[in-house]
Design a protein around this motif. Sequence first.
Motif, short mmCIF file in Angstrom:
data_model
loop_
_atom_site.label_atom_id
_atom_site.label_comp_id
_atom_site.label_asym_id
_atom_site.label_seq_id
_atom_site.Cartn_x
_atom_site.Cartn_y
_atom_site.Cartn_z
N ASP A 224 0.74 -1.06 -0.28
CA ASP A 224 0.42 0.53 0.09
C ASP A 224 1.14 1.67 0.26
O ASP A 224 0.98 1.91 1.23
CB ASP A 224 -1.12 -0.28 1.17
N ASN A 225 1.05 1.71 -1.18
CA ASN A 225 2.12 2.56 -1.34
C ASN A 225 1.53 3.72 -1.18
O ASN A 225 3.07 5.55 -0.31
CB ASN A 225 3.23 2.88 -2.66
N LEU A 226 0.44 4.18 -1.82
CA LEU A 226 -0.02 5.66 -0.92
C LEU A 226 0.29 5.57 0.65
O LEU A 226 -0.18 6.60 1.08
CB LEU A 226 -1.46 5.63 -1.39
N GLN A 227 -0.44 4.62 0.62
CA GLN A 227 -1.04 5.06 2.93
C GLN A 227 1.05 4.79 2.88
O GLN A 227 0.80 5.96 3.94
CB GLN A 227 -1.45 3.55 3.03
N MET A 228 1.55 4.46 2.97
CA MET A 228 3.09 5.06 3.65
C MET A 228 3.42 6.03 3.06
O MET A 228 3.78 6.33 3.90
CB MET A 228 4.14 3.65 2.24
N PHE A 229 3.14 6.54 1.79
CA PHE A 229 3.63 7.88 1.44
C PHE A 229 2.69 9.22 2.46
O PHE A 229 4.01 10.11 3.04
CB PHE A 229 3.14 8.13 0.06
N VAL A 230 1.52 8.97 2.61
CA VAL A 230 1.00 9.45 3.64
C VAL A 230 1.19 9.50 4.91
O VAL A 230 1.74 10.63 5.70
CB VAL A 230 -0.46 9.06 3.73
N LYS A 231 1.30 8.48 5.67
CA LYS A 231 2.38 8.17 6.77
C LYS A 231 3.71 9.00 6.61
O LYS A 231 4.19 9.41 7.81
CB LYS A 231 2.69 6.94 7.42
N VAL A 232 4.52 8.77 5.31
CA VAL A 232 5.75 9.56 5.46
C VAL A 232 5.79 10.69 6.02
O VAL A 232 6.41 11.88 6.45
CB VAL A 232 7.07 8.64 4.17
N TYR A 233 5.33 10.96 4.61
CA TYR A 233 5.09 12.59 4.94
C TYR A 233 4.55 13.27 5.64
O TYR A 233 4.92 14.48 6.22
CB TYR A 233 4.10 12.72 3.64
N ARG A 234 3.29 12.60 6.23
CA ARG A 234 2.79 13.22 8.18
C ARG A 234 3.92 13.51 8.61
O ARG A 234 4.47 14.81 9.63
CB ARG A 234 1.90 12.60 8.68
N GLU A 235 5.09 12.42 8.81
CA GLU A 235 6.03 12.24 9.66
C GLU A 235 7.54 13.43 8.96
O GLU A 235 7.71 14.26 10.18
CB GLU A 235 6.55 10.91 9.29
N ILE A 236 7.51 13.72 8.19
CA ILE A 236 8.24 14.35 7.36
C ILE A 236 7.44 16.46 8.38
O ILE A 236 8.34 17.14 8.07
CB ILE A 236 8.20 14.33 6.02
N VAL A 237 7.32 16.66 8.04
CA VAL A 237 6.38 18.16 8.02
C VAL A 237 6.47 17.75 9.12
O VAL A 237 6.58 19.14 9.82
CB VAL A 237 4.59 18.00 7.42
N THR A 238 5.79 17.20 10.54
CA THR A 238 5.49 17.11 11.13
C THR A 238 7.09 17.72 12.20
O THR A 238 7.68 18.60 12.63
CB THR A 238 5.29 15.87 12.70
N PHE A 239 8.19 16.69 11.97
CA PHE A 239 10.04 17.20 11.97
C PHE A 239 10.14 18.26 12.14
O PHE A 239 10.45 18.38 12.68
CB PHE A 239 10.09 15.39 11.30
N PHE A 240 9.53 19.20 10.75
CA PHE A 240 10.60 20.47 10.59
C PHE A 240 8.84 21.14 10.76
O PHE A 240 10.42 22.41 11.54
CB PHE A 240 10.31 20.28 8.86
N LYS A 241 8.36 20.72 11.56
CA LYS A 241 7.44 21.58 12.26
C LYS A 241 7.93 22.44 13.79
O LYS A 241 7.84 22.68 14.03
CB LYS A 241 6.12 21.07 12.22
N LYS A 242 7.98 20.48 14.44
CA LYS A 242 9.09 21.11 15.45
C LYS A 242 10.04 22.15 15.67
O LYS A 242 10.28 22.69 16.42
CB LYS A 242 9.06 19.70 15.83
N LEU A 243 10.74 22.13 14.34
CA LEU A 243 12.47 22.68 14.42
C LEU A 243 12.29 24.10 14.37
O LEU A 243 13.18 24.77 13.41
CB LEU A 243 12.99 21.90 13.71
#
Length: 428
Positions: A224-243
């Motif tokens: 399920d590549n779409l679901q995986m992309f959504v999860k990783v994308y969300r983690e990337i955005v959250t990570f940079f937001k914390k920075l």
Amino acid sequence: MNFDLEKNLTTFIPMQKPKQQIDVNKMVKENLQLKNVITIYNKLNEMLVNKQNLIEILKECNRLVGREIALFDLEGDLCYSSSQSALLEKFILEYKKKYANWKFREIRKISLDSGGILISPIMVDQEVFQYCGFFYHKDEIITEEEKMILERISTICSIVLINKKAMFDANERMKAVLFEKLIIGEITDYKELLRELKLLNIYVQESYHIAYISFNYKDKSSDDNLQMFVKVYREIVTFFKKLNLEVLIVQRGQGVLCFVPISFDDPLLDGAPEKFLHSIDKYQDSIICRVGISSTTNTLECLNQSIKEAIIAERVSTSNETVMQFGDIGILGALLYTEHHQLLRSIVERDLLEILPEEDLMHTLYYFLDNGGNLEKTAKLTNLSVGGVRYRLQNIKELLQIDLRCPKIRFQLLLNLKVLKVLNLPAI
């Protein structure tokens, strides 16, 4: 039952029910509670229309209900509380100890040694996003009225967060479009880029770099590549937001490119890739990620070069070195940056011809050389026993007719395998 002997008929006389006792005081109390709930509901609806700040809404809820209210993340960490007391801190410690990483999908009471929490999930896109809750002392009773109010508060919070998410998604789409324009060369003027970025609240310093983050499921059967992309994308955005750092993100292949508007050696990014991968392991443990980092540059003319560097660096990364900077690859990076891929491929295929079709042997040789000839590490990475690794290495020696104890041969083989990895041939 009554019998009439003359008519020889039987008639039924219904039993008289006792008059029901009506508790007037109870009805008055329930009416007052219902009236109070309706009043609070109306106030909450007004807040939803007039206020889109979650903290302001929770402050107002605290004033209306007169109950200490708090907002938690999925780890049980406190995001907001209407008060900061020693009792509250004790509650949080007990709560995290008892219910860490437990996703509640319905309202429930959590009993703790020091009291209790009535907690309700805040849902966004059918997933638990956060929790809100009321705190109670040891002997306090949770009323149905408060349960109804808390459920309504969590619904209001969900609506606010969904609205924010819609705005955020629109903003991210605009950033992705801008990044695409940069890649295809529609924007070549650096001043124009700065203006575009400023509209998106992205402030570029004198330099930038590109990060390429690849992702895949640890379980190869998952697709399920779409679901995986959504999860990783969300983690990337959250990570940079914390920075407190805004970046441009766009999907490329089995990964994402990130335009990071500061130098990689900026103190803000100290250890950042490793911290990001740690958060992936913690929150998305079914996904494995690797990161490639380009050189730092300050001109748009070097953008596609930086993208290529980041992708090459990611492909050279290994299970031991999941973060790779292009500058650390050395001469291999310069070699792989050339356009003579067909020549490199033919050299590699010539040197490894006898084992190239044997995927198991290729992987074993790669992990063995990449780990400095350590048999135990190789066995762990290939799911073999040490004896199994020795058996495969003996087969490789015989097929290639080489001496794996020779440093020169080991270096040449590892270089070939890394080139093969970057060229993305299926054997490695």
